[in-house]
Design a protein around this motif. Structure first.
Motif, PDB file in Angstrom:
ATOM      1  N   ALA A   1      47.371  -6.906 -77.256  1.00 26.87           N
ATOM      2  CA  ALA A   1      47.177  -6.654 -75.725  1.00 26.87           C
ATOM      3  C   ALA A   1      46.149  -7.283 -74.980  1.00 26.87           C
ATOM      4  O   ALA A   1      46.093  -7.562 -74.040  1.00 26.87           O
ATOM      5  N   ALA A   2      44.935  -7.279 -75.909  1.00 20.81           N
ATOM      6  CA  ALA A   2      43.690  -7.837 -75.194  1.00 20.81           C
ATOM      7  C   ALA A   2      43.978  -9.035 -75.077  1.00 20.81           C
ATOM      8  O   ALA A   2      43.289  -9.837 -74.415  1.00 20.81           O
ATOM      9  N   ARG A   3      44.706 -10.139 -75.928  1.00 21.44           N
ATOM     10  CA  ARG A   3      45.000 -11.436 -75.581  1.00 21.44           C
ATOM     11  C   ARG A   3      45.904 -11.844 -74.675  1.00 21.44           C
ATOM     12  O   ARG A   3      45.917 -12.949 -74.299  1.00 21.44           O
ATOM     13  N   LEU A   4      46.723 -10.976 -74.132  1.00 19.99           N
ATOM     14  CA  LEU A   4      47.737 -11.066 -72.936  1.00 19.99           C
ATOM     15  C   LEU A   4      47.008 -11.623 -71.750  1.00 19.99           C
ATOM     16  O   LEU A   4      45.758 -11.263 -71.260  1.00 19.99           O
ATOM     17  N   PRO A   5      47.478 -12.535 -71.048  1.00 18.17           N
ATOM     18  CA  PRO A   5      46.879 -13.178 -69.581  1.00 18.17           C
ATOM     19  C   PRO A   5      46.930 -11.808 -68.738  1.00 18.17           C
ATOM     20  O   PRO A   5      47.628 -10.977 -68.519  1.00 18.17           O
ATOM     21  N   ARG A   6      46.039 -11.907 -67.876  1.00 13.02           N
ATOM     22  CA  ARG A   6      45.705 -11.024 -66.795  1.00 13.02           C
ATOM     23  C   ARG A   6      46.295 -11.688 -65.377  1.00 13.02           C
ATOM     24  O   ARG A   6      46.122 -12.778 -65.153  1.00 13.02           O
ATOM     25  N   LYS A   7      46.613 -10.902 -64.479  1.00 12.91           N
ATOM     26  CA  LYS A   7      47.090 -11.170 -63.128  1.00 12.91           C
ATOM     27  C   LYS A   7      46.377 -10.275 -62.281  1.00 12.91           C
ATOM     28  O   LYS A   7      46.168  -9.004 -62.597  1.00 12.91           O
TER      29      LYS A   7
ATOM     30  N   TYR B   1      62.268 -12.271 -53.747  1.00 10.56           N
ATOM     31  CA  TYR B   1      61.352 -12.847 -54.523  1.00 10.56           C
ATOM     32  C   TYR B   1      60.895 -14.090 -54.063  1.00 10.56           C
ATOM     33  O   TYR B   1      61.729 -15.013 -53.540  1.00 10.56           O
ATOM     34  N   ALA B   2      59.702 -14.670 -54.095  1.00 10.59           N
ATOM     35  CA  ALA B   2      59.181 -15.858 -53.754  1.00 10.59           C
ATOM     36  C   ALA B   2      58.181 -16.342 -54.635  1.00 10.59           C
ATOM     37  O   ALA B   2      57.434 -15.489 -55.432  1.00 10.59           O
ATOM     38  N   GLU B   3      57.915 -17.680 -54.717  1.00  6.97           N
ATOM     39  CA  GLU B   3      56.909 -18.398 -55.468  1.00  6.97           C
ATOM     40  C   GLU B   3      56.190 -19.156 -54.370  1.00  6.97           C
ATOM     41  O   GLU B   3      56.645 -20.082 -53.495  1.00  6.97           O
ATOM     42  N   PHE B   4      54.949 -18.951 -54.170  1.00  8.46           N
ATOM     43  CA  PHE B   4      54.136 -19.476 -53.381  1.00  8.46           C
ATOM     44  C   PHE B   4      54.424 -19.523 -52.112  1.00  8.46           C
ATOM     45  O   PHE B   4      54.550 -20.356 -51.192  1.00  8.46           O
TER      46      PHE B   4
ATOM     47  N   ASP C   1      55.877 -11.931 -54.116  1.00  6.53           N
ATOM     48  CA  ASP C   1      55.415 -13.308 -54.079  1.00  6.53           C
ATOM     49  C   ASP C   1      54.445 -13.483 -55.297  1.00  6.53           C
ATOM     50  O   ASP C   1      53.305 -12.989 -55.345  1.00  6.53           O
ATOM     51  N   TRP C   2      54.854 -14.529 -56.050  1.00  4.91           N
ATOM     52  CA  TRP C   2      53.849 -15.086 -57.039  1.00  4.91           C
ATOM     53  C   TRP C   2      52.887 -16.195 -56.301  1.00  4.91           C
ATOM     54  O   TRP C   2      53.577 -17.118 -55.940  1.00  4.91           O
ATOM     55  N   VAL C   3      51.745 -16.128 -56.748  1.00  8.12           N
ATOM     56  CA  VAL C   3      50.655 -17.079 -56.180  1.00  8.12           C
ATOM     57  C   VAL C   3      50.103 -17.598 -57.204  1.00  8.12           C
ATOM     58  O   VAL C   3      49.272 -16.944 -58.066  1.00  8.12           O
ATOM     59  N   PRO C   4      49.896 -19.024 -57.344  1.00 11.41           N
ATOM     60  CA  PRO C   4      49.231 -19.575 -58.617  1.00 11.41           C
ATOM     61  C   PRO C   4      47.744 -19.528 -58.397  1.00 11.41           C
ATOM     62  O   PRO C   4      47.167 -19.418 -57.353  1.00 11.41           O
ATOM     63  N   ALA C   5      47.313 -19.547 -59.705  1.00  4.54           N
ATOM     64  CA  ALA C   5      45.674 -19.752 -59.704  1.00  4.54           C
ATOM     65  C   ALA C   5      45.198 -20.770 -58.651  1.00  4.54           C
ATOM     66  O   ALA C   5      45.716 -21.958 -58.487  1.00  4.54           O
ATOM     67  N   SER C   6      43.897 -20.723 -58.160  1.00  2.00           N
ATOM     68  CA  SER C   6      43.113 -21.468 -57.193  1.00  2.00           C
ATOM     69  C   SER C   6      41.703 -21.319 -57.422  1.00  2.00           C
ATOM     70  O   SER C   6      41.304 -20.333 -56.970  1.00  2.00           O
TER      71      SER C   6
END
Length: 176
Positions: free
Chosen positions: A25-31, A168-171, A95-100
């Motif tokens: 669980a600790a190694r999973l990515p965070r959003k 649902y959207a992406e960016f 909406d998913w927004v990529p890292a920036s």
């Protein structure tokens, strides 16, 4: 959902599931996550904030705090930014927004804030620490003062209002 209902749901869920392999669980990515409200006036214009901390327009709302749902974050931020409790309705966009830069990728929810009449709008008292001003604008006019992804996200939210469906959207672009 009320706080009491939420607390009861947490109790009913029982003990957290144990990890079969310690540390997974600790190694999973965070959003991160955020929630904003699409408020309109009787002419259909969108309520925008002119933030004190950035050059672009925003809708009321903001980032979730630890263990806070996007809807609760939206309601909290609306109250903080506008100085009034306003009802927030159904989800219009996820909406998913990529890292920036330094910012992690995130999931942004846009909820239906409904139509504000003149009496409700008159009760709004913007927080001077976060909000320089408020303005109702049509999306096409506001677009030049928005980040492109926000303009796309709000266009998608308007489509969701028309269709009656959550999109649902992406960016900012409808997907799926």
């Amino acid at each position: 959902m009320t706080d009491a209902q939420f607390d009861e749901d947490v109790r009913a869920e029982g003990e957290p599931e144990r990890e079969f392999h310690a540390g997974v669980a600790a190694r999973l990515p965070r959003k991160t996550a955020a929630g904003g409200a699409l408020f309109r006036d009787e002419a259909g214009r969108i309520l925008f904030l002119e933030p004190t901390y950035k050059p672009t327009l925003e809708i009321p709302g903001g980032n979730c705090e630890a263990d806070e749902s996007p809807l609760r974050a939206c309601c909290r931020e609306v109250r903080e930014e506008l100085g009034v409790d306003l009802p927030v309705g159904r989800a219009l966009v996820v909406d998913w927004v990529p890292a920036s830069g330094p910012w992690l990728d995130k999931i942004v929810f846009v909820f239906d804030g409904g139509v504000l009449d003149a009496a409700t709008t008159a009760r709004i008292t913007a927080d001077p620490v976060e909000v320089r001003g408020l303005v109702f604008l049509p999306l096409d006019e506001a677009s030049r003062r928005l980040r492109p992804s926000m303009a796309r996200r709000l266009a998608t939210a308007l489509l969701a209002l028309e269709s009656g469906e959550t999109l649902y959207a992406e960016f900012g672009r409808p997907a799926g």
